[in-house]
Motif scaffolding. Structure first.
Motif, PDB file in Angstrom:
ATOM      1  N   VAL A  81       0.860  -1.189   0.000  1.00 42.62           N
ATOM      2  CA  VAL A  81       0.000   0.000   0.000  1.00 42.62           C
ATOM      3  C   VAL A  81       0.893   1.235   0.000  1.00 42.62           C
ATOM      4  N   LEU A  82       0.484   2.280  -0.718  1.00 44.29           N
ATOM      5  CA  LEU A  82       1.186   3.558  -0.695  1.00 44.29           C
ATOM      6  C   LEU A  82       0.321   4.585   0.031  1.00 44.29           C
ATOM      7  N   VAL A  83       0.782   5.024   1.181  1.00 46.92           N
ATOM      8  CA  VAL A  83       0.142   6.116   1.915  1.00 46.92           C
ATOM      9  C   VAL A  83       1.085   7.309   1.785  1.00 46.92           C
ATOM     10  N   HIS A  84       0.737   8.255   0.936  1.00 44.75           N
ATOM     11  CA  HIS A  84       1.649   9.339   0.594  1.00 44.75           C
ATOM     12  C   HIS A  84       1.716  10.403   1.690  1.00 44.75           C
ATOM     13  N   TYR A  85       2.639  11.343   1.498  1.00 45.22           N
ATOM     14  CA  TYR A  85       2.893  12.380   2.495  1.00 45.22           C
ATOM     15  C   TYR A  85       1.662  13.264   2.707  1.00 45.22           C
ATOM     16  N   GLY A  86       1.495  13.698   3.936  1.00 47.30           N
ATOM     17  CA  GLY A  86       0.429  14.641   4.263  1.00 47.30           C
ATOM     18  C   GLY A  86      -0.966  14.074   4.229  1.00 47.30           C
ATOM     19  N   THR A  87      -1.111  12.766   4.241  1.00 48.89           N
ATOM     20  CA  THR A  87      -2.441  12.159   4.266  1.00 48.89           C
ATOM     21  C   THR A  87      -2.894  11.922   5.701  1.00 48.89           C
ATOM     22  N   THR A  88      -4.207  11.799   5.872  1.00 51.41           N
ATOM     23  CA  THR A  88      -4.777  11.461   7.175  1.00 51.41           C
ATOM     24  C   THR A  88      -5.682  10.253   7.016  1.00 51.41           C
ATOM     25  N   ILE A  95      -7.593  -0.824   4.907  1.00 52.28           N
ATOM     26  CA  ILE A  95      -7.041  -0.492   3.597  1.00 52.28           C
ATOM     27  C   ILE A  95      -6.375  -1.751   3.065  1.00 52.28           C
ATOM     28  N   GLU A  96      -6.984  -2.333   2.049  1.00 59.05           N
ATOM     29  CA  GLU A  96      -6.521  -3.628   1.574  1.00 59.05           C
ATOM     30  C   GLU A  96      -5.294  -3.496   0.661  1.00 59.05           C
ATOM     31  N   ASP A  97      -4.692  -4.647   0.356  1.00 58.33           N
ATOM     32  CA  ASP A  97      -3.444  -4.727  -0.403  1.00 58.33           C
ATOM     33  C   ASP A  97      -3.500  -3.906  -1.695  1.00 58.33           C
ATOM     34  N   PHE A  98      -2.348  -3.326  -2.035  1.00 58.92           N
ATOM     35  CA  PHE A  98      -2.104  -2.627  -3.297  1.00 58.92           C
ATOM     36  C   PHE A  98      -2.947  -1.354  -3.479  1.00 58.92           C
ATOM     37  N   SER A  99      -3.503  -0.838  -2.423  1.00 61.63           N
ATOM     38  CA  SER A  99      -4.226   0.437  -2.525  1.00 61.63           C
ATOM     39  C   SER A  99      -3.243   1.595  -2.547  1.00 61.63           C
ATOM     40  N   THR A 100      -3.705   2.722  -3.080  1.00 59.42           N
ATOM     41  CA  THR A 100      -2.888   3.930  -3.184  1.00 59.42           C
ATOM     42  C   THR A 100      -3.673   5.110  -2.637  1.00 59.42           C
ATOM     43  N   VAL A 101      -3.058   5.858  -1.727  1.00 58.38           N
ATOM     44  CA  VAL A 101      -3.674   7.060  -1.158  1.00 58.38           C
ATOM     45  C   VAL A 101      -2.709   8.212  -1.427  1.00 58.38           C
ATOM     46  N   LEU A 102      -3.065   9.089  -2.354  1.00 59.77           N
ATOM     47  CA  LEU A 102      -2.151  10.149  -2.788  1.00 59.77           C
ATOM     48  C   LEU A 102      -2.136  11.334  -1.815  1.00 59.77           C
ATOM     49  N   PRO A 103      -1.164  12.253  -1.982  1.00 60.95           N
ATOM     50  CA  PRO A 103      -0.940  13.316  -0.996  1.00 60.95           C
ATOM     51  C   PRO A 103      -2.170  14.162  -0.693  1.00 60.95           C
ATOM     52  N   GLY A 104      -2.284  14.532   0.590  1.00 63.44           N
ATOM     53  CA  GLY A 104      -3.329  15.449   1.025  1.00 63.44           C
ATOM     54  C   GLY A 104      -4.701  14.835   1.173  1.00 63.44           C
ATOM     55  N   THR A 105      -4.817  13.539   0.984  1.00 65.00           N
ATOM     56  CA  THR A 105      -6.118  12.874   1.086  1.00 65.00           C
ATOM     57  C   THR A 105      -6.505  12.688   2.547  1.00 65.00           C
ATOM     58  N   ASN A 106      -7.798  12.818   2.813  1.00 63.66           N
ATOM     59  CA  ASN A 106      -8.335  12.677   4.163  1.00 63.66           C
ATOM     60  C   ASN A 106      -9.357  11.548   4.164  1.00 63.66           C
ATOM     61  N   VAL A 107      -8.999  10.436   4.795  1.00 63.55           N
ATOM     62  CA  VAL A 107      -9.884   9.284   4.915  1.00 63.55           C
ATOM     63  C   VAL A 107     -10.434   9.261   6.326  1.00 63.55           C
ATOM     64  N   SER A 108     -11.745   9.367   6.464  1.00 67.82           N
ATOM     65  CA  SER A 108     -12.365   9.399   7.790  1.00 67.82           C
ATOM     66  C   SER A 108     -12.426   8.012   8.411  1.00 67.82           C
ATOM     67  N   GLY A 109     -12.932   7.936   9.633  1.00 64.84           N
ATOM     68  CA  GLY A 109     -12.990   6.686  10.372  1.00 64.84           C
ATOM     69  C   GLY A 109     -13.950   5.671   9.790  1.00 64.84           C
ATOM     70  N   PHE A 110     -13.655   4.399  10.086  1.00 68.36           N
ATOM     71  CA  PHE A 110     -14.496   3.257   9.683  1.00 68.36           C
ATOM     72  C   PHE A 110     -14.674   3.145   8.173  1.00 68.36           C
ATOM     73  N   VAL A 111     -13.697   3.606   7.410  1.00 65.61           N
ATOM     74  CA  VAL A 111     -13.726   3.492   5.950  1.00 65.61           C
ATOM     75  C   VAL A 111     -13.042   2.185   5.543  1.00 65.61           C
ATOM     76  N   LYS A 112     -13.539   1.588   4.461  1.00 65.58           N
ATOM     77  CA  LYS A 112     -12.872   0.423   3.875  1.00 65.58           C
ATOM     78  C   LYS A 112     -12.481   0.739   2.439  1.00 65.58           C
ATOM     79  N   LEU A 113     -11.183   0.615   2.165  1.00 60.50           N
ATOM     80  CA  LEU A 113     -10.674   0.732   0.805  1.00 60.50           C
ATOM     81  C   LEU A 113     -10.317  -0.680   0.357  1.00 60.50           C
ATOM     82  N   CYS A 114     -11.069  -1.205  -0.581  1.00 53.96           N
ATOM     83  CA  CYS A 114     -10.878  -2.581  -1.016  1.00 53.96           C
ATOM     84  C   CYS A 114      -9.619  -2.724  -1.874  1.00 53.96           C
ATOM     85  N   TYR A 115      -9.314  -3.948  -2.232  1.00 54.09           N
ATOM     86  CA  TYR A 115      -8.096  -4.325  -2.946  1.00 54.09           C
ATOM     87  C   TYR A 115      -7.843  -3.411  -4.151  1.00 54.09           C
TER      88      TYR A 115
END
Length: 232
Positions: free
Chosen positions: A138-145, A152-172
């Motif tokens: 998984v790539l969790v980029h700089y400045g993310t929350t 957050i499942e395998d091979f997911s990508t979260v690019l800079p400045g992204t805000n993921v709130s609680g109890f979220v599921k990011l699938c494969y």
């Protein structure tokens, strides 16, 4: 006095993300000098023999089959989730002994009871709240929350400045563009792509692209073709 042996590591991909992974390793070594960065592997033959961020491009990924790479670690620097899936499969075909580190920038904040898989990187100034389960590669980029109690499942990508709130599921293989916002309790389906700046207020199905505020589905991908590339 016993001299500590450094762990040898190569970066797969010599593009901009490769530079970022190299800098992450450099910053980790400033805290504890444990990594020997050998350089990059990249299938672009035009890069062979060149240097990127002061480290050499050693050659193509097939070099991993060489005995001298028997005990190395490798970190993928392929931004698109589908490409990262393919390159990790190829790397393991070349070298079944290949190991993948978990790299967390010294400035990142990682909450209690959070699990992070192999081959995953967490960039500078990222905040990962308690109770998260983050998979492999998984790539969790700089400045993310990343809010609390997310998956957050395998091979997911979260690019800079992204805000993921609680109890979220990011699938494969989910891909979230720069400055995306994801509201609490939302699920983003397998291999779905969310465009930069989008606000995801409702769950999204698998194999689609969504953009806008609020995020709206604009197209489906070819699920059969995607599955052949390594999706689940």
């Amino acid at each position: 006095m016993k001299i500590q042996t450094k762990n040898k590591i190569v970066i797969i991909g010599a593009g901009g993300l490769g530079k970022g992974i190299a800098q992450l390793i450099i910053d980790l070594n400033k805290v504890e000098d444990v990594w020997e960065l050998l350089g990059y592997l990249d299938d672009d033959i035009n890069l062979r023999g060149k240097t990127v961020n002061n480290y050499p491009v050693l050659g193509q990924i097939e070099l991993l089959a060489d005995r001298k790479f028997h005990d190395v670690y490798a970190m993928s620097a392929i931004g698109l989730s589908s490409g990262r899936i393919q390159i990790i499969r190829k790397a393991l075909e070349m070298n079944r002994n290949l190991r993948f580190p978990t790299l967390i920038h010294p400035t990142a904040i990682i909450g209690e009871e959070t699990e992070i898989g192999e081959g995953t990187s967490v960039g500078a100034y990222a905040i990962v709240e308690p109770g998260n389960r983050i998979g492999s590669h998984v790539l969790v980029h700089y400045g993310t929350t990343i809010g609390h109690d997310c998956v957050i499942e395998d091979f997911s990508t979260v690019l800079p400045g992204t805000n993921v709130s609680g109890f979220v599921k990011l699938c494969y293989g989910t891909y979230l563009g720069t400055n995306v916002s994801v509201l609490p309790g939302v699920e983003v389906g397998t291999r779905t792509i969310v465009g930069a700046g989008a606000a995801v207020i409702h769950s999204l199905p698998a194999y689609c692209t969504a953009v806008g505020v609020p995020a709206k589905l604009i197209k489906y991908h070819d699920e059969v073709a995607a599955s052949r590339m390594g999706g689940e």
